[in-house]
Design an enzyme around this catalytic site. Structure first.
Site, PDB file in Angstrom:
ATOM      1  N   GLU A  76       0.833  -1.191   0.000  1.00  0.00           N
ATOM      2  CA  GLU A  76       0.000   0.000   0.000  1.00  0.00           C
ATOM      3  C   GLU A  76       0.873   1.248   0.000  1.00  0.00           C
ATOM      4  OE1 GLU A  76      -3.043   0.231   2.974  1.00  0.00           O
ATOM      5  OE2 GLU A  76      -3.443   2.328   2.523  1.00  0.00           O
ATOM      6  N   LYS A 129      -9.889 -15.032  15.031  1.00  0.00           N
ATOM      7  CA  LYS A 129      -9.987 -14.441  13.700  1.00  0.00           C
ATOM      8  C   LYS A 129     -11.381 -13.919  13.380  1.00  0.00           C
ATOM      9  CE  LYS A 129      -6.149 -17.358  12.646  1.00  0.00           C
ATOM     10  NZ  LYS A 129      -5.586 -18.575  12.063  1.00  0.00           N
ATOM     11  N   ASP A 175       0.399 -14.290  12.264  1.00  0.00           N
ATOM     12  CA  ASP A 175      -0.711 -14.833  11.480  1.00  0.00           C
ATOM     13  C   ASP A 175      -1.575 -13.685  10.942  1.00  0.00           C
ATOM     14  OD1 ASP A 175      -2.951 -16.058  10.460  1.00  0.00           O
ATOM     15  OD2 ASP A 175      -3.044 -17.582  12.020  1.00  0.00           O
ATOM     16  N   HIS A 206      -2.661  10.564  -2.061  1.00  0.00           N
ATOM     17  CA  HIS A 206      -3.217   9.551  -2.962  1.00  0.00           C
ATOM     18  C   HIS A 206      -2.994   9.961  -4.408  1.00  0.00           C
ATOM     19  CE1 HIS A 206      -5.492   6.444  -0.720  1.00  0.00           C
ATOM     20  NE2 HIS A 206      -5.331   7.301   0.265  1.00  0.00           N
TER      21      HIS A 206
END
Lengths: 412, 412, 412, 412
Positions: free
Chosen positions: C98, C228, C304, C399
């Site tokens: 990103e 999760k 993870d 951006h």
């Protein structure tokens, strides 16, 4: 009267000063009502006091009284309950203006009774209040939290100074940055306990303020309690009573009394109470209409209707079992009491007496728990019947009949 | 009477058959009460009917009536409201047994009025019912959803067959696997509308069942509505009225009337209503005690108290502004009505009339919206006062005084 | 190779049998990649193994390997942290694609360092697994729950049979009807611990199954763990580490380095992180972009990435303080480890070593906590910088510049 | 090099200036790595760049690069998918370090394929950004909201000035007091679209700022978007793609391949995914391990791993059907793209090509939707297999075998 009204209208005296002005809260109520009638030109006779004695209520349960509202009360039952505290057959009262509710719950209650009754059990019990503290930094906030947990005995001693009935059970700290919330969980005997825990929390806050002078006790209630809000902290750790009620309904009864089949009941409950509620993004609303029953019983028995918010969160399950269905309802935060607050009202006390749980229990807390078990069992009856109405497709029919002279839903 | 009691006890006749047996619901209520007294040995006089005429209520608002409960009603005000519908000075009524509530809200109301009043506005309006359908597969469920959205006109036409007052506004489908929930959103005029939308949904379900014979209309209400549950779908898209109320309170009033400072009010509100509620994991409970006001007004004005659950979700903000504070309260799903349901009760009708919003409004819906604006403004008053009590540290003092003859919180 | 490809295509051998067939997982990976290239006609060279040794990974970290992906890694810092475990200046690594993320976090990190560094602290520590049990009825389920709580020592002994590193800390039962979930909370030393607690939970389940033969251990993980998933149980009671990081940024630095003012930072954070998140109905997402930092560090350090879900829940606060701002970030369930799982990968081990927390710590758990403190401090840096970008209105500019050669956000 | 390191250590030059200093981002990465090695004394060779060309990535996907991490990639399949866009047999790639994950998903995938494949469908599609505005009062905020909804065409025109690919679909206003969030929903073609919608939102904000000079555009993103957070607004109205995948697995396959029975699969899924998740108070986590599959595919295919947070929310259902089970998975906010962002990375592009959905699709959006369908079907495979492991009681066994040479779970 005219003179008083004139002075009220001119602002010379205030509505709230009428009690002391007249030395009689009943008279004051009449004056206030007259004042409102004068102002609005509306006949407020239906609100006029006919039963309550405000001299016994002002300062306890109401201020600025003008009168009373008369909420209709219906009865359901017999409802057989086999709980740890509630054992026997009961006729719960529901104060409601929602047509078909009493009839529907009644159908569920009698069906459960025919099936041998509902079991009920209080799994957890404790009322919480969570003051908020702001420390200079997070480490200091953590220090306070740690201290409070380690010194719960000290905190409990402070509590004993201000109440004979409440007992601090544990301290549950929750922190965000330098703000720490001490969720104080209390045994409150037969009282719902909000007043008691607020006074106790205040004593603890004052004690802490002395020992931690650099910490700002910013709010006696920091919303982590959480009172009258749907909140995860109640859902996960409980508030008031965590109660479960359950029953097995043989297939024959399902077909004959509920006009549907076990398979269909299971299907409707899982699509609605599990799938639908998940899709809707509910917090704790995995049930059909627990709030209806809880609200109606809270009003009839002098409980706090604003606490319907969290008291009605719960999970209903319907499972296929042999030739019938196993139904259960679990309410993690049912907040009820049999002393104090609205239970002081004559109707509430009488209603609680009819269930055998008015006032303080022996041992302390047993009456409130008994009442909690009965509420849970009644709500279970409501779940069963409404799910059946949905399964048999009669819900709309009962709505259509409302007020047209027909027998409402479940009213066979 | 004795004969009836004997037959009731023996089970020869049922409680629910007394109305038709006696041809008089008032007499039936007396018999039921006597039956309960006989069974329990408790004097239930405080519950006896003195005011209600059950012959006008059975089949509409209650079944199996036994009597009535008399909930105390207090008045707050004057409360100046400048809304789109509510414009003027009001004296809202609160039916409650929670001591100090009326006094506290009253302090907030009069303070707001001194500050020039509260503004209020209805942002959205629509009552929802969401039947659940099970299709053979997800594609077919999506087909049904798509069809329903595309053919909202057809659905609306079906609705016109069953109600003159309700109007289908839009269809909002939500799907999980092969189950699809069609959340039907209606304009319901001045009615809260649950009955109307249930009948309308039923008509739509029947229409769809004909056109989609392979789809199982498993439940008329699939919990995506969501009625009487804290649910994200209400929080995000609204249910009933979405209302906002706001006020500016000059610093002088904050100090003199609320006994605190603007800075402190801001601090307490942000630690409690934002931070505390976030920590507690609330769904929509970003406020101090909206549920108290909503519950008390719902009972006084014949609204459905079980709907306090979602009607009390909301966000309170307190912002520093010049030399004062800007306070606001936004309620995304305030469910109220001025016709039908509990508003049929004489006390509710009289109370609504005193606010100038009883019965159907002109244009339709205007009375219900007016009432919604008043409720929001009153709740804002409650927020302001309770936050001030917390800020000045007087909450516990007011609790301590309850029932000991002292002036309760805010009651200066 | 051709022969193998032919046999794979014909289905004679399976992709998953190639490791044993060839006796070499690296060769097997090459064959699988060739198979996919043959099937799809796509050149998969960019995925080919160049660095990993699958013979060391298959059976531990991967099956059916085909190759590897090369995620870019950027560095931020210096970041000064003053934690209980992490003390000093660090250069955290972020693996991300990103654009502008690293630059933005870097700006925050250096600003915090200039301001004297971030404090960090682990408030709670414990990994949870919650098997589900179905009892014949709710009372029996409650009995099991009660027994488990009373006999935590017995359970802990069972755990010692299967792991030297894990230690059962407490049992937290949650019940719905006749289903009870025993949320088992463990100390897991420097491991994140999912494997360890799963094995331990399995041992406990087997032990319980013997003692409660009428209870069905329906699932080793009953989703009350909750792994999760965004879940209130983690938010309220924690999972993994509960960490808080905080810093004070003087007004001068805010203006010079962050190009905004303290007032504006406070305003933006409160409208976005508190009000906006409340309006959005978040569960735990009261922050700006914690997930970005947590995900990027989880990938870089062999954590993870699926646990980003709950590890990124948290509350960011920005408070006005003297002539600057106090910023804090609290992460209730940051799940990290420095041994086992993905930390076995060479890059992860090297990266952890560079932070001084690879492998098992002394005392046990200290390395994992050190890492948790660094993650929290880095995420705090990300919050500070992104909020500043919003406050100064430069987010869109950064951006817009992405990929057009301009300096990205924060990259001044 | 030595000179550069010296200057870096002395602070003479900054890490972030190395790219321009050296005119080569690859060289800059090497220097940064050497700097970290010098500082920490740790050999960071495993992180050294071997494959990426940072000159193509800096300014697009990374800043301050130091190297790369090599995440292992495994393959599952064949997975037959019958979607609106994805039609055929696929071999999805999972980048993960979690042992047993690939093997487990592989078992699910092959089982589904044997059963005839999974159906998949995109139900909704739209990326959202929600700037926050503060108006002088609530009425003015409502005015802005109303204006934006009424003038969506004007807003869409502004959007066309800044992007050719994005198209404004609708404006969804959400208000709290005088703050209003305009949730702008866009079609973004084959891009995930965050960059595009941020630029578009910025244009809209500037346009509004001109027309509503009294309104403060306080934050370009007001967290009602909601990006990388579990939020009701995404759960209810969707973000990215709403996808559903489903399959029917005959009883024979359940028994032979999944080693359990249809009844048991249904039981485990309902106790865990519905009941357990409800008890845990999840927001959207009504599934077993969707996050594992989504995270692993997001890393392999160059998606944004931080968006795993909301992309992994979803509901798994397992229903008894004839002699088998119907399984479904619904993901309301799966945020994926096949152009831009991380899909620029060579490995991601190759991986997408192997699925037949790299780059822009024809028609626009079709590639991203195809990919979404494949992700959903793969996640469904993961659900099926993990639930079966729980049902057959093998989950712990597979954990126990990890790293001990045994075949991991599902790895038969």
């Amino acid at each position: 009267m005219e003179d008083l009204l004139r002075r009220l209208i001119s602002g010379e005296i205030k509505l709230r000063n009428l009690d002391s002005e007249l030395g009689d809260s009943n008279a004051a109520a009449d004056v206030r009502l007259a004042f409102l009638e004068r102002l609005t030109g509306v006949d407020l006779e239906p609100l006029r006091r006919v039963r309550l004695d405000f001299n016994k209520l002002v300062g306890w349960n109401i201020e600025n009284p003008v009168g009373e509202v008369s909420v209709p009360v219906g009865v359901v039952g017999p409802l057989r309950v086999e709980g740890d505290y509630a054992r026997g057959t009961f006729y719960p009262l529901l104060a409601t203006t929602e047509g078909a509710l009493v009839a529907s719950v009644n159908r569920g209650a009698t069906t459960i009774t025919m099936a041998g009754g509902a079991k009920a059990k209080v799994l957890r019990d404790g009322m919480a209040r969570a003051p908020a503290f702001v420390a200079p930094n997070a480490a200091r906030a953590a220090e306070l939290a740690e201290w409070a947990v380690q010194n719960t005995d000290q905190l409990a001693e402070w509590v004993r100074e201000v109440t004979r009935h409440g007992r601090l059970k544990r301290v549950q700290p929750l922190q965000a940055g330098r703000t720490v919330f001490l969720r104080l969980v209390f045994e409150t005997g037969d009282a719902m306990g909000m007043n008691m825990v607020t006074l106790s929390a205040d004593r603890i806050v004052r004690g802490i303020a002395e020992l931690f002078p650099d910490v700002d006790p910013v709010a006696l209630s920091g919303n982590v309690c959480s009172d009258k809000k749907a909140a995860a902290v109640n859902w996960i750790t409980g508030r008031g009573k965590t109660v479960v009620a359950e029953a097995f309904i043989p297939g024959g009864l399902v077909r004959k009394r509920l006009k549907t089949t076990p398979e269909r009941l299971v299907e409707v409950s899982w699509r609605k109470n599990q799938l639908g509620s998940s899709v809707a993004g509910t917090l704790g609303g995995f049930n059909a209409n627990v709030a209806n029953v809880v609200a109606a019983m809270f009003i009839a028995y002098g409980q706090d209707p604003a606490q319907v918010v969290e008291s009605s969160t719960g999970i209903t399950t319907v499972e296929r079992w042999e030739d019938g269905v196993y139904v259960s309802l679990t309410l993690p935060s049912l907040e009820v009491g049999t002393v104090g607050g609205g239970t002081r009202l004559p109707y509430a006390r009488a209603a609680l007496e009819a269930l055998g749980c008015a006032g303080g229990g022996d041992p302390p807390g047993s009456n409130a728990r008994k009442f909690a078990e009965i509420v849970a069992a009644t709500a279970l009856a409501g779940e069963l019947s409404l799910l059946a109405s949905l399964a048999e497709g009669s819900l709309a029919r009962s709505h259509a009949k409302l007020g047209r002279g027909g027998a409402p839903r479940g009213g066979r």
